[in-house]
Design an enzyme around this catalytic site. Structure first.
Site, PDB file in Angstrom:
ATOM      1  N   GLY A  33     -13.687  27.394  -2.480  1.00  0.00           N
ATOM      2  CA  GLY A  33     -13.423  26.693  -4.126  1.00  0.00           C
ATOM      3  C   GLY A  33     -12.184  27.389  -4.703  1.00  0.00           C
ATOM      4  O   GLY A  33     -12.382  27.360  -6.066  1.00  0.00           O
ATOM      5  N   ASP A  64     -10.237  15.844   7.824  1.00  0.00           N
ATOM      6  CA  ASP A  64      -9.134  16.297   8.502  1.00  0.00           C
ATOM      7  C   ASP A  64      -7.919  16.241   8.217  1.00  0.00           C
ATOM      8  O   ASP A  64      -7.532  15.482   8.299  1.00  0.00           O
ATOM      9  CB  ASP A  64      -9.257  16.109  10.515  1.00  0.00           C
ATOM     10  CG  ASP A  64      -8.637  16.881  11.162  1.00  0.00           C
ATOM     11  OD1 ASP A  64      -7.527  17.361  10.808  1.00  0.00           O
ATOM     12  OD2 ASP A  64      -8.469  16.803  12.779  1.00  0.00           O
ATOM     13  N   ASP A  76      -4.290  27.678   1.047  1.00  0.00           N
ATOM     14  CA  ASP A  76      -4.219  28.678   1.509  1.00  0.00           C
ATOM     15  C   ASP A  76      -5.684  28.714   2.917  1.00  0.00           C
ATOM     16  O   ASP A  76      -6.279  29.534   3.293  1.00  0.00           O
ATOM     17  CB  ASP A  76      -5.643  29.996   0.271  1.00  0.00           C
ATOM     18  CG  ASP A  76      -6.245  31.288   0.380  1.00  0.00           C
ATOM     19  OD1 ASP A  76      -4.906  31.975   0.559  1.00  0.00           O
ATOM     20  OD2 ASP A  76      -6.811  31.445   0.440  1.00  0.00           O
ATOM     21  N   LYS A  92      -0.281  30.085   2.456  1.00  0.00           N
ATOM     22  CA  LYS A  92      -0.261  31.434   3.560  1.00  0.00           C
ATOM     23  C   LYS A  92      -0.549  31.763   5.013  1.00  0.00           C
ATOM     24  O   LYS A  92      -0.261  30.261   5.612  1.00  0.00           O
ATOM     25  CB  LYS A  92      -1.671  31.807   3.793  1.00  0.00           C
ATOM     26  CG  LYS A  92      -2.878  33.229   4.634  1.00  0.00           C
ATOM     27  CD  LYS A  92      -3.616  33.759   3.938  1.00  0.00           C
ATOM     28  CE  LYS A  92      -4.850  32.704   4.267  1.00  0.00           C
ATOM     29  NZ  LYS A  92      -6.433  33.054   3.837  1.00  0.00           N
TER      30      LYS A  92
END
Length: 197
Positions: A52, A91, A113, A153
């Protein structure tokens, strides 16, 4: 030889002292400073958000305005909270989760990320990373407002250019960027999309 991931470096200690669950927060901070990704009152989607740190940064930066929607298989750290935070556990590929997220949008900013569960095999890990990036790009395409921004990312490899080419079809500008806060031995970098068409 000790692995540098085992001992907290400057960024990890800074994150801890500033109340962030992980050092990755400084990567988003740097991306935001360089590209002006985030404004108050934005609706932001944080994919693969646990524990988080990015969610915490987004909440602090928006100072109670807008909305942050975070999604991950794992729960966020207990310290991550805000009146304008919506957390969806599940998911990201499941239809039910996709629809829940869609119901909270459309978004001004999508960030991801997420890292794959790494095996230590660079080929496998890179392929898994690529799959996550493609999923994040799909979310950006589907759920960003026109003019919206995106950051994801990726593990550096030969397909970065292919993914950037795809992103240039979706965004006015798309480029790779490696923040200073990335570990020097890390082969991660970020793809940035500015101004969804």
């Amino acid at each position: 030889m000790a692995n540098s991931y085992e001992k907290p470096d400057f960024w990890s200690r800074k994150a801890f002292s500033e109340g962030y669950p992980a050092r990755s927060v400084y990567k988003l901070q740097e991306i935001d400073e360089k590209f002006g990704m985030l404004k108050k009152n934005y609706k932001v989607l944080d994919l693969g958000a646990a524990p988080g740190s990015w969610t915490t940064f987004l909440l602090r930066k928006m100072e109670g305005s807008g909305k942050v929607v975070s999604c991950d298989l794992n729960p966020l750290s207990k310290s991550v909270k805000g009146d304008n935070l919506v957390f969806i556990q599940g998911d990201l590929t499941e239809k039910e989760i996709v629809e829940k997220i869609r119901g909270e949008g459309p978004f001004d900013l999508v960030v991801c990320d997420a890292a794959p569960l790494t095996t230590g095999n660079r080929v496998v890990d890179t392929a898994r990373s690529q799959w996550l990036v493609k999923m994040a790009i799909w979310y950006a395409e589907e759920m960003l407002k026109t003019g919206g921004n995106f950051a994801v990312k990726i593990f550096q490899n030969g397909d970065q250019q292919v993914l950037l080419k795809k992103m240039r079809e979706v965004f006015t500008s798309a480029k790779g960027f490696k923040p200073v806060a990335c570990r020097s031995e890390s082969f991660e970098t970020y793809l940035i999309g500015i101004g969804k068409k």
